[in-house]
Motif scaffolding. Structure first.
Motif, short mmCIF file in Angstrom:
data_model
loop_
_atom_site.label_atom_id
_atom_site.label_comp_id
_atom_site.label_asym_id
_atom_site.label_seq_id
_atom_site.Cartn_x
_atom_site.Cartn_y
_atom_site.Cartn_z
N GLU A 193 0.70 -1.17 0.01
CA GLU A 193 0.13 -0.14 -0.12
C GLU A 193 0.90 1.22 0.06
OE1 GLU A 193 -3.02 0.19 2.98
OE2 GLU A 193 -2.85 -1.95 3.42
N GLY A 194 0.20 2.35 -0.50
CA GLY A 194 1.20 3.68 -0.47
C GLY A 194 2.35 3.76 -1.40
N ARG A 195 3.36 4.23 -0.77
CA ARG A 195 4.56 4.62 -1.63
C ARG A 195 5.62 4.83 -0.94
NH1 ARG A 195 5.71 9.70 0.06
NH2 ARG A 195 4.31 11.03 1.17
N TRP A 196 6.76 5.15 -1.27
CA TRP A 196 8.38 5.29 -0.70
C TRP A 196 8.30 6.82 -0.46
CZ3 TRP A 196 10.74 1.51 1.77
CH2 TRP A 196 11.99 1.90 2.21
N THR A 198 9.82 10.50 -0.37
CA THR A 198 10.21 11.39 -1.59
C THR A 198 11.57 12.35 -1.13
OG1 THR A 198 8.79 13.30 -0.55
CG2 THR A 198 7.80 11.66 -2.22
N ALA A 199 11.96 12.98 -2.20
CA ALA A 199 13.23 13.84 -2.09
C ALA A 199 13.06 14.87 -1.08
CB ALA A 199 13.98 13.96 -3.41
N ALA A 200 11.87 15.46 -1.03
CA ALA A 200 11.52 16.77 -0.35
C ALA A 200 11.22 16.14 1.06
CB ALA A 200 10.09 17.26 -0.79
N GLU A 201 10.85 14.98 1.22
CA GLU A 201 10.67 14.49 2.63
C GLU A 201 11.83 14.23 3.31
OE1 GLU A 201 6.51 12.40 2.28
OE2 GLU A 201 8.22 11.21 1.78
N GLU A 202 13.02 13.81 2.39
CA GLU A 202 14.18 13.39 2.84
C GLU A 202 15.02 14.78 3.39
OE1 GLU A 202 18.07 11.96 3.66
OE2 GLU A 202 16.30 10.84 3.74
N THR A 203 14.87 15.80 2.47
CA THR A 203 15.50 16.98 2.49
C THR A 203 15.07 17.77 3.93
OG1 THR A 203 15.84 17.31 0.27
CG2 THR A 203 16.20 19.44 1.67
N ALA A 204 13.64 17.58 4.06
CA ALA A 204 13.20 18.04 5.52
C ALA A 204 13.06 17.44 6.63
CB ALA A 204 11.67 18.39 5.12
N ALA A 205 13.58 16.09 6.47
CA ALA A 205 13.51 15.07 7.57
C ALA A 205 12.35 14.97 8.29
CB ALA A 205 14.59 15.90 8.76
N ALA A 206 11.42 14.73 7.18
CA ALA A 206 9.86 14.60 7.53
C ALA A 206 9.57 13.31 8.41
CB ALA A 206 9.17 14.36 6.26
N PRO A 207 8.70 13.69 9.44
CA PRO A 207 8.13 12.61 10.08
C PRO A 207 7.21 11.64 9.28
CG PRO A 207 6.99 14.48 10.74
CD PRO A 207 8.01 14.68 9.65
N VAL A 208 7.70 10.79 8.44
CA VAL A 208 7.07 9.81 7.83
C VAL A 208 7.81 8.51 7.66
CG1 VAL A 208 6.08 11.50 6.12
CG2 VAL A 208 8.41 10.25 5.70
N ALA A 209 7.07 7.49 7.64
CA ALA A 209 7.44 5.81 7.84
C ALA A 209 6.42 5.18 6.91
CB ALA A 209 7.01 5.65 9.18
N VAL A 210 7.35 4.01 6.36
CA VAL A 210 7.17 2.87 5.86
C VAL A 210 7.10 1.75 6.70
CG1 VAL A 210 7.21 1.28 3.79
CG2 VAL A 210 7.52 3.93 3.47
N LEU A 211 5.99 0.93 6.77
CA LEU A 211 6.09 -0.28 7.87
C LEU A 211 6.21 -1.67 7.22
CD1 LEU A 211 3.27 0.95 10.17
CD2 LEU A 211 5.47 1.34 10.20
N GLY A 212 6.79 -2.63 7.73
CA GLY A 212 6.63 -3.81 7.47
C GLY A 212 5.32 -4.36 7.49
N ALA A 214 4.09 -7.34 8.53
CA ALA A 214 3.60 -7.88 9.84
C ALA A 214 3.26 -6.75 10.92
CB ALA A 214 4.64 -8.95 10.36
N LEU A 215 4.36 -5.91 10.91
CA LEU A 215 3.82 -4.84 12.01
C LEU A 215 2.74 -4.07 11.79
CD1 LEU A 215 5.00 -3.16 14.20
CD2 LEU A 215 6.25 -1.72 12.65
N ALA A 216 2.39 -3.67 10.45
CA ALA A 216 1.21 -2.83 9.93
C ALA A 216 -0.13 -3.74 10.36
CB ALA A 216 1.29 -2.74 8.41
N ASN A 217 0.17 -5.21 10.23
CA ASN A 217 -1.18 -6.18 10.48
C ASN A 217 -1.44 -6.03 11.99
OD1 ASN A 217 -1.70 -6.25 7.61
ND2 ASN A 217 -1.02 -8.49 7.73
N ARG A 218 -0.37 -6.34 12.74
CA ARG A 218 -0.56 -6.44 14.21
C ARG A 218 -0.85 -5.36 14.95
NH1 ARG A 218 4.06 -8.29 14.73
NH2 ARG A 218 5.23 -6.45 15.69
N ALA A 222 -2.84 1.51 8.96
CA ALA A 222 -3.09 1.78 7.43
C ALA A 222 -2.45 3.06 6.83
CB ALA A 222 -4.60 1.64 6.90
N VAL A 223 -2.22 3.13 5.57
CA VAL A 223 -1.62 4.40 4.98
C VAL A 223 -2.31 5.35 5.48
CG1 VAL A 223 -1.19 5.43 2.75
CG2 VAL A 223 -0.53 3.18 3.04
#
Length: 455
Positions: A193-196, A198-212, A214-218, A222-223
């Motif tokens: 689900e969702g996306r990886w 972005t360059a803007a989020e990397e530059t701004a040290a944005a508080p975003v996350a991508v989950l594994g 099993a962790l998302a289900n437990r 959701a996105v």
């Protein structure tokens, strides 16, 4: 079987589980096996005790309605087949109930084999996808913070992703935390689900996350949801922008941008780099690794470890092929055990048609003709079992995958490919031809006179 389970456990979850057989399981298996066998014989016993004497004396194994059904008429039109082959197929159709019940018994054995094989193929495919999606083709680690631009400028390098390994508390659990850059989308392209990032989020040290997964289900995330990530140095409430399908660390992993991971962990910067090469050929990867070593040396980076992952990947693929080969070899005796009912069915068929065999021998049928007729009958029943095994195997595989999904808190999709079906058919036919050797031998050794006088 123990070796297969150990390999799969070590490969998929990193745990080498042994194979044990507690005494109570053995006792339960014996008692259950005897009880199930006795219960399965009840319908046949009831039918046998209700057969009128006149019908039993007249039919000699051939039902009074034989030849009237559509199936019987179709079998009579098979003129292109040899006569004894036709007789074998017609004999299987004479007692449709017994042939069908025996075929279903064979189907359960073949279906169990197909189900376990499908589960193994699913696990191996997920494992291979996870391996390919983590780490790229070359890993550069150690030697200090190797400059990404130096690696990106090396000929043959397609993408470079800096990596920072750490850990964090998520919903009260201590889990691996991995910082990666937007370039990591080259590796993590299988998003559930969702996306990886972005360059803007990397530059701004944005508080975003991508989950594994099993962790998302437990955690039932959701996105778009928010998850709290806490380390000894910092705490952030990150927005879930994606959920990967890769089972890295059994799916219990949190990905954040490298800049965000630096702020959370307090580390000065990334400690490793994943490198994707433009060619997947081993020779080209080795050449690119050599160029990377030269570029790092020219940049003054010392002590860096450069690992080409294709060697490990090839070894992994060879091991996967070995596991599948072992499972397919183990499937042959499983199918053969399921043919025990076929032996009983064919033995009863020979006894019931003793006088018929005597008539065939009297009018010129040779031993090879009788042998062919009975083998065709057995193979016909085995093919019926194989047809029944296709949906049964899918059902068994679905149940096993459901159990596996609950174990790992991940919704696995069953892989049920078509290529094992021809192998299962050949194994069923071959096992049927072997297990009916004794009934066939009894039939071909009958003397015509004795067979005609048989009551």
């Amino acid at each position: 079987a123990s070796d297969v389970y150990k390999r799969q456990g070590r490969q998929f979850s990193g745990v080498e589980a042994g194979f044990g057989l507690p005494p109570w399981v053995m006792v339960l298996s014996i008692v259950g096996g005897v009880a199930i066998t006795m219960l399965s014989a009840v319908p046949a016993i009831r039918r046998a005790t209700r057969i009128p004497v006149k019908e039993a004396l007249v039919d000699h194994g051939v039902t009074a309605a034989y030849g009237r059904s559509r199936l019987d008429r179709i079998l009579r039109r098979l003129g292109a087949l040899p006569r004894m082959t036709q007789l074998g197929m017609r004999n299987a159709a004479r007692n449709k109930g017994r042939s069908l019940s025996t075929g279903i018994q064979v189907g359960f054995a073949v279906g169990t084999f197909l189900g376990f094989l499908a589960m193994s193929i699913t696990v191996l495919d997920v494992s291979a996808a996870t391996y390919d999606g983590d780490g790229g083709d070359i890993i550069v680690s150690g030697g200090g913070a190797a400059p990404g631009p130096v690696l990106a400028a090396v000929p043959g390098v397609e993408a470079v992703s800096p990596v920072l390994y750490s850990s964090a508390a998520v919903a009260g659990e201590i889990l691996p935390l991995r910082g990666q850059s937007p370039a990591a989308v080259v590796f993590h392209d299988e998003m559930r689900e969702g996306r990886w990032f972005t360059a803007a989020e990397e530059t701004a040290a944005a508080p975003v996350a991508v989950l594994g997964p099993a962790l998302a289900n437990r955690l039932d995330l959701a996105v778009g949801d928010e998850v709290q990530i806490e380390t000894t140095a910092n705490l952030v409430n990150a927005e879930v922008v994606g959920i990967t399908s890769l089972m890295i660390n059994d799916g219990d992993l949190v990905y954040v941008p490298v800049s965000t991971a630096v702020g959370l962990s307090g580390e000065p910067g990334p400690e490793a780099f994943f490198v994707a090469t433009s060619s997947q050929e081993g020779v080209e990867i080795d050449a690119t690794a050599t160029e990377i070593a030269r570029a790092l040396d020219s940049a003054g980076v010392r002590g860096a470890q450069i690992t080409a992952r294709y060697i490990e990947r090839d070894a992994q693929e060879a091991q996967d092929r070995s596991i599948l080969a072992i499972l397919m070899i183990l499937g042959v005796p499983v199918i053969a055990i399921g043919m025990i009912g076929l032996v009983a069915s064919m033995t009863m068929s020979v006894i019931e048609r003793t006088r018929e065999i005597g008539v065939l021998r009297s009018i010129g049928a040779r031993a090879r003709h009788i042998r062919r007729m009975l083998r065709v009958e057995a193979i016909t029943i085995a093919v019926i079992g194989w047809v029944a095994a296709i949906p049964l195997g899918y059902l068994v595989g679905t149940v096993l995958i459901e159990l596996l999904s609950r174990t790992f808190d991940v919704d696995f999709a069953l892989r049920y490919p078509a290529w094992p079906l021809p192998f299962a058919l050949l194994a069923s036919v071959g096992a049927a031809a072997l297990v009916v050797v004794l009934p066939v031998r009894r039939a071909v050794r009958m003397r015509p006179g004795e067979a005609l006088r048989y009551e």
